[in-house]
Design a protein around this motif. Structure first.
Motif, mmCIF file in Angstrom:
data_model
loop_
_atom_site.group_PDB
_atom_site.id
_atom_site.type_symbol
_atom_site.label_atom_id
_atom_site.label_comp_id
_atom_site.label_asym_id
_atom_site.label_seq_id
_atom_site.Cartn_x
_atom_site.Cartn_y
_atom_site.Cartn_z
ATOM 1 N N MET A 288 22.666 95.171 95.832
ATOM 2 C CA MET A 288 20.888 94.548 95.575
ATOM 3 C C MET A 288 20.496 94.956 97.026
ATOM 4 S SD MET A 288 21.730 90.989 93.773
ATOM 5 C CE MET A 288 20.154 90.348 93.855
ATOM 6 N N LYS A 289 20.966 94.751 98.189
ATOM 7 C CA LYS A 289 20.214 95.022 99.382
ATOM 8 C C LYS A 289 20.086 96.331 99.607
ATOM 9 C CE LYS A 289 21.497 90.969 101.974
ATOM 10 N NZ LYS A 289 22.194 90.432 103.347
ATOM 11 N N ARG A 290 21.059 97.192 99.084
ATOM 12 C CA ARG A 290 20.840 98.640 99.272
ATOM 13 C C ARG A 290 19.887 99.216 98.449
ATOM 14 N NH1 ARG A 290 21.947 103.191 96.708
ATOM 15 N NH2 ARG A 290 23.086 102.110 95.010
ATOM 16 N N ILE A 291 19.796 98.786 97.088
ATOM 17 C CA ILE A 291 18.694 99.308 96.321
ATOM 18 C C ILE A 291 17.514 99.192 96.824
ATOM 19 C CG2 ILE A 291 17.853 99.118 93.919
ATOM 20 C CD1 ILE A 291 20.722 98.870 92.695
ATOM 21 N N ALA A 292 17.094 97.639 97.254
ATOM 22 C CA ALA A 292 15.914 97.450 97.770
ATOM 23 C C ALA A 292 15.585 97.935 98.927
ATOM 24 C CB ALA A 292 16.135 95.536 97.997
ATOM 25 N N GLY A 293 16.345 98.321 99.672
ATOM 26 C CA GLY A 293 16.273 99.104 100.814
ATOM 27 C C GLY A 293 15.721 100.553 100.646
#
Length: 225
Positions: A131-136
């Motif tokens: 999730m963090k990767r996609i949001a980043g």
């Protein structure tokens, strides 16, 4: 002398029907008066004000039983309103979760997956790192104004946004914050990744909802660190 009004006048004043007034009287919430057996029913100023309050509480979603308990106490009415708001927020959160679940099941069906098999996957704990990767990545694309490349991360509903939406949002909400300085540490609340961006004049938080690797919502907020 009390300023009396007939039911027709009160209906016009409050935007309700005579049937509503009769029903509330049957429940004991209000009282009408008549000067004789053949005279039309009338309502005094205090009764009209009481009826107005009842109508207002009904508009806020209160049940008649609850209204009967609080109509004579402003303190109790305020407590009921607070309680109603809390209950509605819970309902909204549950509805949002249900909509998100439906979105994921529909996406699985469109990819040819058995919808009943998706329950096994959806019951797994969320992959926060993914999730963090996609949001980043989405945040980076926004900062670099590569808006067209965002489309590959968005769900069907978000792809329906008007052309130029992100460009307009940038010009109206982000550009006035001044020069970009840095990205703060990411955090996660439920299904939302929060990316904090530091600008010269004003910091911004971009809230990105991620479900099963798909961005289902974005929200921009001004903030202070």
């Amino acid at each position: 002398m009390d300023d009396m009004k007939n039911i027709t006048e009160v209906c016009r004043l409050l935007g309700i029907t005579s049937r509503t007034i009769r029903y509330y009287e049957q429940l004991g919430l209000i009282k009408t008066v008549r000067k004789s057996n053949t005279a039309p029913r009338q309502l005094g100023t205090e009764t009209i004000e009481r009826l107005r309050r009842i109508c207002f509480l009904r508009k806020l979603g209160m049940g008649l039983d609850d209204i009967a308990d609080v109509i004579d106490s402003d303190v109790k009415a305020a407590e009921l309103i607070k309680s109603k708001k809390a209950a509605m927020k819970t309902e909204i959160n549950e509805l949002v979760e249900r909509v998100n679940l439906l979105t994921e099941v529909i996406a699985a069906a469109e990819q040819g997956e058995n919808i009943y098999e998706t329950e096994k996957r959806l019951s797994l704990p969320p992959d926060h790192e993914e999730m963090k990767r996609i949001a980043g990545e989405c945040t980076k694309l926004i900062l670099e104004r590569r808006f067209d490349e965002l489309q590959g991360y968005l769900d069907d509903d978000m792809r329906q946004m008007p052309p130029g939406f992100f460009e307009v949002s940038w010009n109206v909400h982000i550009k006035p914050c001044g020069a970009f300085v840095s990205i703060g540490e990411q955090s996660i609340v439920a299904d939302t990744v929060i990316n904090r961006l530091h600008f010269e004049k004003q910091d911004i938080a971009i809230l990105i909802e991620v479900h099963a690797g798909i961005v289902t919502g974005m929200l921009l907020q001004y903030c202070k660190e």
